[in-house]
Design a protein around this motif. Structure first.
Motif, short mmCIF file in Angstrom:
data_model
loop_
_atom_site.label_atom_id
_atom_site.label_comp_id
_atom_site.label_asym_id
_atom_site.label_seq_id
_atom_site.Cartn_x
_atom_site.Cartn_y
_atom_site.Cartn_z
N MET A 103 0.84 -1.20 0.00
CA MET A 103 0.00 0.00 0.00
C MET A 103 0.87 1.25 0.00
O MET A 103 0.64 2.18 -0.77
CB MET A 103 -0.93 -0.02 1.22
N LYS A 104 1.88 1.28 0.85
CA LYS A 104 2.75 2.47 0.92
C LYS A 104 3.47 2.68 -0.41
O LYS A 104 3.56 3.81 -0.90
CB LYS A 104 3.74 2.33 2.07
N SER A 105 3.93 1.61 -1.01
CA SER A 105 4.64 1.71 -2.29
C SER A 105 3.71 2.16 -3.42
O SER A 105 4.07 3.01 -4.23
CB SER A 105 5.24 0.34 -2.62
N ASN A 106 2.51 1.62 -3.46
CA ASN A 106 1.58 1.91 -4.56
C ASN A 106 0.77 3.19 -4.37
O ASN A 106 0.35 3.80 -5.36
CB ASN A 106 0.60 0.75 -4.76
N CYS A 107 0.52 3.58 -3.14
CA CYS A 107 -0.41 4.68 -2.88
C CYS A 107 0.26 5.95 -2.37
O CYS A 107 -0.35 7.02 -2.42
CB CYS A 107 -1.47 4.25 -1.88
N LEU A 108 1.47 5.85 -1.85
CA LEU A 108 2.08 7.02 -1.21
C LEU A 108 3.39 7.46 -1.86
O LEU A 108 3.93 8.49 -1.50
CB LEU A 108 2.33 6.73 0.27
N SER A 109 3.89 6.70 -2.81
CA SER A 109 5.19 7.02 -3.39
C SER A 109 5.15 8.16 -4.40
O SER A 109 6.17 8.78 -4.67
CB SER A 109 5.83 5.77 -4.01
N SER A 110 3.99 8.43 -4.97
CA SER A 110 3.87 9.53 -5.93
C SER A 110 2.44 10.07 -5.87
O SER A 110 1.61 9.55 -5.14
CB SER A 110 4.19 9.05 -7.35
N ASP A 111 2.16 11.11 -6.65
CA ASP A 111 0.79 11.63 -6.69
C ASP A 111 -0.09 10.64 -7.44
O ASP A 111 0.27 10.18 -8.54
CB ASP A 111 0.75 12.99 -7.39
N LEU A 112 -1.20 10.32 -6.84
CA LEU A 112 -2.12 9.37 -7.46
C LEU A 112 -3.04 10.07 -8.45
O LEU A 112 -3.55 11.15 -8.16
CB LEU A 112 -3.01 8.72 -6.38
N PRO A 113 -3.31 9.43 -9.57
CA PRO A 113 -4.37 9.95 -10.43
C PRO A 113 -5.70 9.62 -9.74
O PRO A 113 -5.75 8.80 -8.81
CB PRO A 113 -4.19 9.16 -11.73
#
Length: 186
Positions: A103-113
């Motif tokens: 979750m941290k890698s996929n959701c917090l590592s960059s700005d989400l579309p």
């Protein structure tokens, strides 16, 4: 007569063997049974969610919860605070450590579309992303072994987890980011 008997026997064998084959997984709306079959952890404190009006829309309610939880700063998700909350959650629930890391890698590592039909709602986007990652990364120990949970388990393994609103008839096909090019089979 023997010809008919032979056909009847072949049909019986085919029917019996077909019962052993699992039905195909059709991706789309997340099956409601997932919530009953998966020991989904409570990641939002009741104190925070109870302070937010239940009549609010999804975006407003999620923004309120993030604000009350200390996960918002200047209308942006405070990724460090959100990550710290989930790090603590992983310490208290070690079975979920891998899902938290994903979750941290996929959701917090960059700005989400945008993750659904709400535009400019970062709290909603992060929570939908986190929810999808928890379903996809759930440890086997958290799934019910009940036979009615077999299909939800296979759905979670095979399909993207999309907000239900993405499938409303008024929403153009493929417009929800998480649901782009949604496959109809694994």
């Amino acid at each position: 007569m023997m010809k008919y008997l032979f056909v009847l026997i072949c049909l019986s064998i085919a029917t019996c063997e077909a019962d052993d084959i699992a039905s195909p997984v059709l991706c789309g709306v997340t099956p409601n049974a997932i919530y009953q079959c998966l020991g989904t952890p409570k990641v939002v404190k009741k104190e925070a969610s109870s302070q937010c009006d239940s009549d609010l829309g999804e975006c407003e309610k999620m923004s309120c919860i993030f604000s009350k939880s200390g996960w918002m700063k200047d209308n942006k998700v405070d990724k460090e605070e959100f990550a710290a909350h989930f790090d603590q959650f992983a310490k208290e629930n070690p079975d979920w450590k891998v899902a938290v890391e994903h979750m941290k890698s996929n959701c917090l590592s960059s700005d989400l579309p945008p993750q659904g039909v709400h535009l400019n709602c970062p709290a909603y986007d992060v929570m939908i992303c986190a929810f999808a990652n928890f379903i996809k990364g759930a440890p086997a120990s958290q799934w019910s072994s009940s036979s009615h949970c077999e299909y939800p388990r296979r759905f979670a393994a095979s399909c993207p987890v999309c907000p239900t609103a993405c499938f409303a008839s008024a929403i153009p096909i493929g417009s929800c980011n998480a649901c782009l090019s949604l496959p109809r089979s694994p």
